[in-house]
Design a protein around this motif. Sequence first.
Motif, PDB file in Angstrom:
ATOM      1  N   THR A 151      44.025  44.264  33.372  1.00 17.95           N
ATOM      2  CA  THR A 151      44.243  44.127  34.914  1.00 17.95           C
ATOM      3  C   THR A 151      44.281  45.355  35.436  1.00 17.95           C
ATOM      4  O   THR A 151      43.714  45.680  36.549  1.00 17.95           O
ATOM      5  CB  THR A 151      45.562  43.176  35.214  1.00 17.95           C
ATOM      6  N   LEU A 152      45.138  46.453  34.778  1.00 21.08           N
ATOM      7  CA  LEU A 152      45.141  47.651  35.531  1.00 21.08           C
ATOM      8  C   LEU A 152      43.830  48.475  35.437  1.00 21.08           C
ATOM      9  O   LEU A 152      43.411  49.238  36.226  1.00 21.08           O
ATOM     10  CB  LEU A 152      46.281  48.494  34.501  1.00 21.08           C
ATOM     11  N   LEU A 153      43.050  48.403  34.306  1.00 23.94           N
ATOM     12  CA  LEU A 153      41.835  49.138  33.937  1.00 23.94           C
ATOM     13  C   LEU A 153      40.638  48.563  34.897  1.00 23.94           C
ATOM     14  O   LEU A 153      39.706  49.227  35.227  1.00 23.94           O
ATOM     15  CB  LEU A 153      41.499  48.811  32.378  1.00 23.94           C
ATOM     16  N   ALA A 154      40.732  47.376  35.424  1.00 22.25           N
ATOM     17  CA  ALA A 154      39.988  46.591  36.326  1.00 22.25           C
ATOM     18  C   ALA A 154      39.987  47.078  37.866  1.00 22.25           C
ATOM     19  O   ALA A 154      39.067  46.926  38.396  1.00 22.25           O
ATOM     20  CB  ALA A 154      39.928  45.154  36.173  1.00 22.25           C
ATOM     21  N   ARG A 155      41.042  47.645  38.046  1.00 23.98           N
ATOM     22  CA  ARG A 155      41.468  48.154  39.564  1.00 23.98           C
ATOM     23  C   ARG A 155      40.574  49.623  39.606  1.00 23.98           C
ATOM     24  O   ARG A 155      41.449  50.355  39.965  1.00 23.98           O
ATOM     25  CB  ARG A 155      42.836  48.066  39.680  1.00 23.98           C
ATOM     26  N   ASP A 156      39.200  49.599  39.299  1.00 23.75           N
ATOM     27  CA  ASP A 156      38.819  50.823  39.189  1.00 23.75           C
ATOM     28  C   ASP A 156      37.414  50.784  40.468  1.00 23.75           C
ATOM     29  O   ASP A 156      36.375  50.260  40.119  1.00 23.75           O
ATOM     30  CB  ASP A 156      37.909  50.893  38.040  1.00 23.75           C
ATOM     31  N   GLY A 157      37.951  50.976  41.660  1.00 24.92           N
ATOM     32  CA  GLY A 157      37.091  50.907  42.834  1.00 24.92           C
ATOM     33  C   GLY A 157      37.440  49.764  43.738  1.00 24.92           C
ATOM     34  O   GLY A 157      37.915  48.849  43.357  1.00 24.92           O
ATOM     35  N   SER A 158      37.191  50.121  45.222  1.00 27.14           N
ATOM     36  CA  SER A 158      37.433  49.148  46.320  1.00 27.14           C
ATOM     37  C   SER A 158      36.792  47.775  46.075  1.00 27.14           C
ATOM     38  O   SER A 158      37.076  46.784  46.425  1.00 27.14           O
ATOM     39  CB  SER A 158      37.241  49.653  47.423  1.00 27.14           C
ATOM     40  N   GLY A 159      35.496  47.998  45.388  1.00 27.38           N
ATOM     41  CA  GLY A 159      34.522  46.771  45.298  1.00 27.38           C
ATOM     42  C   GLY A 159      35.127  45.673  44.437  1.00 27.38           C
ATOM     43  O   GLY A 159      35.221  44.772  44.544  1.00 27.38           O
ATOM     44  N   VAL A 160      35.774  46.215  43.289  1.00 26.74           N
ATOM     45  CA  VAL A 160      36.384  45.682  42.262  1.00 26.74           C
ATOM     46  C   VAL A 160      37.584  44.620  42.933  1.00 26.74           C
ATOM     47  O   VAL A 160      37.948  43.495  42.544  1.00 26.74           O
ATOM     48  CB  VAL A 160      36.824  46.325  41.136  1.00 26.74           C
ATOM     49  N   ILE A 161      38.506  45.643  43.260  1.00 22.83           N
ATOM     50  CA  ILE A 161      39.828  45.003  43.939  1.00 22.83           C
ATOM     51  C   ILE A 161      39.533  44.077  45.127  1.00 22.83           C
ATOM     52  O   ILE A 161      39.988  42.834  44.985  1.00 22.83           O
ATOM     53  CB  ILE A 161      40.652  46.097  44.463  1.00 22.83           C
ATOM     54  N   SER A 162      38.463  44.380  45.989  1.00 26.75           N
ATOM     55  CA  SER A 162      38.162  43.010  46.869  1.00 26.75           C
ATOM     56  C   SER A 162      37.605  41.962  46.149  1.00 26.75           C
ATOM     57  O   SER A 162      38.070  40.734  46.868  1.00 26.75           O
ATOM     58  CB  SER A 162      37.211  43.537  47.971  1.00 26.75           C
ATOM     59  N   SER A 163      36.825  41.895  45.112  1.00 28.24           N
ATOM     60  CA  SER A 163      36.597  40.766  44.544  1.00 28.24           C
ATOM     61  C   SER A 163      37.525  39.911  43.881  1.00 28.24           C
ATOM     62  O   SER A 163      37.828  38.730  44.072  1.00 28.24           O
ATOM     63  CB  SER A 163      35.401  41.387  43.187  1.00 28.24           C
ATOM     64  N   GLU A 164      38.432  40.708  43.250  1.00 34.12           N
ATOM     65  CA  GLU A 164      39.673  40.084  42.676  1.00 34.12           C
ATOM     66  C   GLU A 164      40.485  39.222  43.959  1.00 34.12           C
ATOM     67  O   GLU A 164      41.061  38.089  43.715  1.00 34.12           O
ATOM     68  CB  GLU A 164      40.455  40.855  41.926  1.00 34.12           C
ATOM     69  N   LEU A 165      40.771  40.130  45.107  1.00 35.19           N
ATOM     70  CA  LEU A 165      41.442  39.486  45.998  1.00 35.19           C
ATOM     71  C   LEU A 165      40.873  38.416  46.531  1.00 35.19           C
ATOM     72  O   LEU A 165      41.534  37.136  46.936  1.00 35.19           O
ATOM     73  CB  LEU A 165      41.732  40.654  47.003  1.00 35.19           C
ATOM     74  N   ASN A 166      39.563  38.411  46.472  1.00 33.79           N
ATOM     75  CA  ASN A 166      38.914  37.241  47.131  1.00 33.79           C
ATOM     76  C   ASN A 166      39.155  35.888  46.679  1.00 33.79           C
ATOM     77  O   ASN A 166      39.558  35.105  47.210  1.00 33.79           O
ATOM     78  CB  ASN A 166      37.317  37.552  47.111  1.00 33.79           C
ATOM     79  N   GLU A 167      39.380  36.125  45.181  1.00 35.43           N
ATOM     80  CA  GLU A 167      39.593  34.800  44.417  1.00 35.43           C
ATOM     81  C   GLU A 167      41.100  34.151  44.731  1.00 35.43           C
ATOM     82  O   GLU A 167      41.403  33.121  44.693  1.00 35.43           O
ATOM     83  CB  GLU A 167      39.288  35.088  43.053  1.00 35.43           C
ATOM     84  N   ALA A 168      41.958  35.405  44.899  1.00 31.77           N
ATOM     85  CA  ALA A 168      43.330  34.933  45.081  1.00 31.77           C
ATOM     86  C   ALA A 168      43.406  34.487  46.453  1.00 31.77           C
ATOM     87  O   ALA A 168      44.402  33.515  46.573  1.00 31.77           O
ATOM     88  CB  ALA A 168      44.278  36.187  44.946  1.00 31.77           C
ATOM     89  N   ILE A 169      42.991  34.794  47.316  1.00 31.65           N
ATOM     90  CA  ILE A 169      42.868  34.205  48.620  1.00 31.65           C
ATOM     91  C   ILE A 169      42.423  32.850  48.611  1.00 31.65           C
ATOM     92  O   ILE A 169      43.076  31.750  49.276  1.00 31.65           O
ATOM     93  CB  ILE A 169      42.064  35.275  49.688  1.00 31.65           C
ATOM     94  N   ALA A 170      41.223  32.343  48.038  1.00 29.06           N
ATOM     95  CA  ALA A 170      40.662  31.341  47.945  1.00 29.06           C
ATOM     96  C   ALA A 170      41.444  30.284  47.136  1.00 29.06           C
ATOM     97  O   ALA A 170      41.720  29.241  47.552  1.00 29.06           O
ATOM     98  CB  ALA A 170      39.393  31.355  46.929  1.00 29.06           C
ATOM     99  N   ALA A 171      42.480  30.769  46.382  1.00 23.67           N
ATOM    100  CA  ALA A 171      43.539  29.916  45.552  1.00 23.67           C
ATOM    101  C   ALA A 171      44.660  29.671  46.446  1.00 23.67           C
ATOM    102  O   ALA A 171      45.257  28.564  46.157  1.00 23.67           O
ATOM    103  CB  ALA A 171      43.892  30.764  44.142  1.00 23.67           C
ATOM    104  N   GLY A 172      44.643  30.357  47.633  1.00 19.63           N
ATOM    105  CA  GLY A 172      45.713  30.182  48.499  1.00 19.63           C
ATOM    106  C   GLY A 172      47.076  30.926  48.555  1.00 19.63           C
ATOM    107  O   GLY A 172      47.985  30.617  49.446  1.00 19.63           O
ATOM    108  N   ASP A 173      47.051  32.165  47.613  1.00 19.14           N
ATOM    109  CA  ASP A 173      48.081  32.950  47.663  1.00 19.14           C
ATOM    110  C   ASP A 173      47.349  34.263  47.165  1.00 19.14           C
ATOM    111  O   ASP A 173      47.265  34.542  46.204  1.00 19.14           O
ATOM    112  CB  ASP A 173      49.205  32.516  47.097  1.00 19.14           C
ATOM    113  N   TRP A 174      47.066  35.337  48.071  1.00 18.79           N
ATOM    114  CA  TRP A 174      46.708  36.470  47.580  1.00 18.79           C
ATOM    115  C   TRP A 174      47.610  37.362  46.741  1.00 18.79           C
ATOM    116  O   TRP A 174      47.158  38.095  46.022  1.00 18.79           O
ATOM    117  CB  TRP A 174      46.331  37.462  48.879  1.00 18.79           C
TER     118      TRP A 174
END
Length: 930
Positions: free
Chosen positions: A385-408
């Motif tokens: 999880t820490l290593l994946a946070r490499d760049g704004s594009g990756v973070i936005s992608s992961e946040l995208n799914e958390a938003i969709a799940a109902g809680d960012w």
Amino acid sequence: MKKHIFLGFCSLAFCTLISAQSKADKFKKIKELGGIEEYLYLPNGMNILLLQDNASPVATVQIVYRVGSKNEVLGNTGSTHLLEHLMFKGTPTFNKNNGNTITDVLQNTGAQLNATTWYDRTNYFETLPSDKIELALQIEADRMRNSLLTKEDKEAEMTVVRNEFERGENDPNSILNQEIWSSAYIAHPYHHATIGWKSDIEKAPIEVLRNFYNTYYWPDNATLTIIGDFKKENVFNLVDKYFGGITKAPNAMPQPYTEEPIQYGPRKIIIKKTGELGVVNKAYKIPGALNEDLAALKILGEIIGSGPSAILNTTFVDSGLGIYTYANVSQFKEVGLFMIGVGFPTTSNHEDIDSKIAEAVARIKKDGVTTDEINRVTAKISAETLLARDGSGVISSELNEAIAAGDWTIYITGVDKLKKVTPADVLRVAQKYLVEDQSTTGYFIPKQSGTQSQGEPQANNFIPSTGPFYYRHPEGRHVHEETSSGASLQQKNTMADAAVNEIAIEKSAPAYKREKVVGIDVVSVKTSAKDFVTVAASISLGNFVNETKNPMIPSLTASMLSKGTTLNDKFKFSEKLEKLGVYLNVNANTTYIYIDFKCLKKDLDQVIALLAEEIRNPLFDQKEFENLKQQYTGNIQQGLNDPGQRGSIALTQAIYPKGNPNYSLSVEEDLTNIKNATLDDVKAFHKKYFGPASMHLVIVGDTEGANLNNSLKKSFKNWNGGVSETLKFEETAKVPSKTEVITIAEKPSAELYIGQYTGLKRADADYIPFYIANYTLGAGFAGRLMQTVRDSEGLTYSISSSMGGNIMTGGYWMVNASFNPSLFQKGLDATMVQLNKWVKEGITAEELENKKTNLIGSFKVGLSTTNGVAGTILSFIERGLEPSYIEQYPKDIQKVTLKEVNDAITKYVQLDKMIIIKSGSLDKDGNPIQ
């Protein structure tokens, strides 16, 4: 006079202050967690998430609409996805007639952009230079309410989406999983795939799409995220400027309320279609992503399906029963499936595989898991999880799914929840959810096509996509930033300084340090990354390709390295890596061995020690070798039924003579080479080629204090070997034009390849001019081929042109597209119209300037990842360049003239020497098989 001016200035300042205050008052702060701030824009109810990082001049702007395929009903399935496509067709401000389409305008800044649709959400995003944030916000606000949505655009885009559907139908796993979902959920709207049913795609009226748009595309149904280099005050002003005039939705947005009825017994579906491997996928119903049991289910999935010690791997792959296995836990908002999959050779029986899956599930429901297993998985996921946070594009992608799940906030808190899981929790969820009466099982039974004379897939082990397949599936999108293999890393970067989205320049010029360490050429680059580093390395094989009788040996050798060492068996070795969250990727082709990994800075010494252990002291166990050969055989056989692979190989065989480094062997030849490979061959290859003689290593990230050199000196002391020689080959090619048809049954999407030999090497003076020419023709959404054959005529989902071949040899140029067999000839004709225009008229001065801006702007976009920098610099030094060429490249792009570009087209592309390959469900004359 002076007093009057002073008072006027004060009045203006006071007004500005009041204005700033009033704008700030429109943004209500909701919460802050993990550096992410959540705001509510009070005028229209839009959610905003901000994550500020001003280290690099790049930002990602993303807007997520809380509407997905679950909001569709019978008759309009696929509407969300088709609408997503139409949202790129323009607004009154940005459109084709004005000469400023959304894709053109964004790509000309160097942006990476796309959109994806899934069950619970639709998102639109662009990663771009941070001084272009305003443009991104203007476009997103404009298309939120002003998209044109014309009938003409819908009719053209329908066939594009239908071809996307057909491409998915080519893949056995895709078909099987779609059938499993539709059987597992008979009432809940997750029943139908996001792309929709084919008849709905073809027949949905534009009025249905407009109604869908006017129902759900409102600010109070959206979350705007901005990540990267920005100032909050400026963002607030821009949001107010562009979204301030948009009201809340005028009506309540309808939400699905259908609940899945009780399932009274197991369900089973069987698909029989052309293929080479059998597949059994077993799915169990689970709750939605915010349910308290999801953390334990995720750990259970990892223990069952991830890594060498996983239950499925030891049960099927190690025993020789299976070719691949996986377990996947969906994380949708409302309900989901816990999926287990096994792919196996036709010598095995579906019922036997199914039975063994059930036995494995029964064991874990009886015996549970250990604390050590949970700790290993939790440590692995935490580091990943820490290593994946490499760049704004990756973070936005992961946040995208958390938003969709109902809680960012689950993006931030997910790991903490995993750390609280106990063995009792895992046993409880296994017993609660892995219930046979709540399961759906799917069999893919292959109807084998028999031998073919052409075709060679990649030798790397096949693993099916177990993550989300978004529609549109985002090629180039940072779904997962970590490169899956060293080979793919190099493939991305063989033309790295041309494919500049992989290149980065820091806000302040990076410091390059280059030195020899225990015989290894080491380049260290410090960037703004915090607490982690990325390493990319390569070892040249010199003239191996000219000397070998078995080109499969490098790949087999690299794959054997992960099967254990003389110090640790493969289980103990993999567990050490897993606890660090690290994937050590070692792959090889016939010219290079590639190594790459990403790790926390504090763990670098341990990872270097493990790398040295793996490549210096492999176990080379005979049983593991025979097992590996079986896996390779099963994977390669699948290429017989892949129109893309078959067509690609046929093209290189038509261009190059056998023995050229760019020539691809047939499937039969590969299978024979695998059969004939011996463990002695592997050992001899390892002894000769693994060594520091030609090894380059690049480390990028938070390198200060990482002590790489000390780690290398300690772990690679007295290491020697390898070769230091230049690849030599006879520069020959086949030049006659030809047309070839490769017939593969039951493939609703056929592949077209058009190409010819150019002889261009990366070091040639004409390379960059021709690259720009090709980029204009067929690179990305803004390429001519996409804008005409796809966007205007609606004939294909994907069409592109590219330059291929080993960069040290004479390369080739090609066009690739997919078409429905019934539209194949029309697609070929439309493509040839564009090629004729490109060759005879060249590109325009305006196109040249736009592409220069695009390519140079992409430098900034590349700042978001460390592996982009590492792979690019590695490709430079392999070619004999210095790392500092990263600063020179924009100048080389900028100085190219229009005459150089157009002269390169006519010099290297001859319309009368085209090689055309047609691959798919077509007869010998290229007509569709009925």
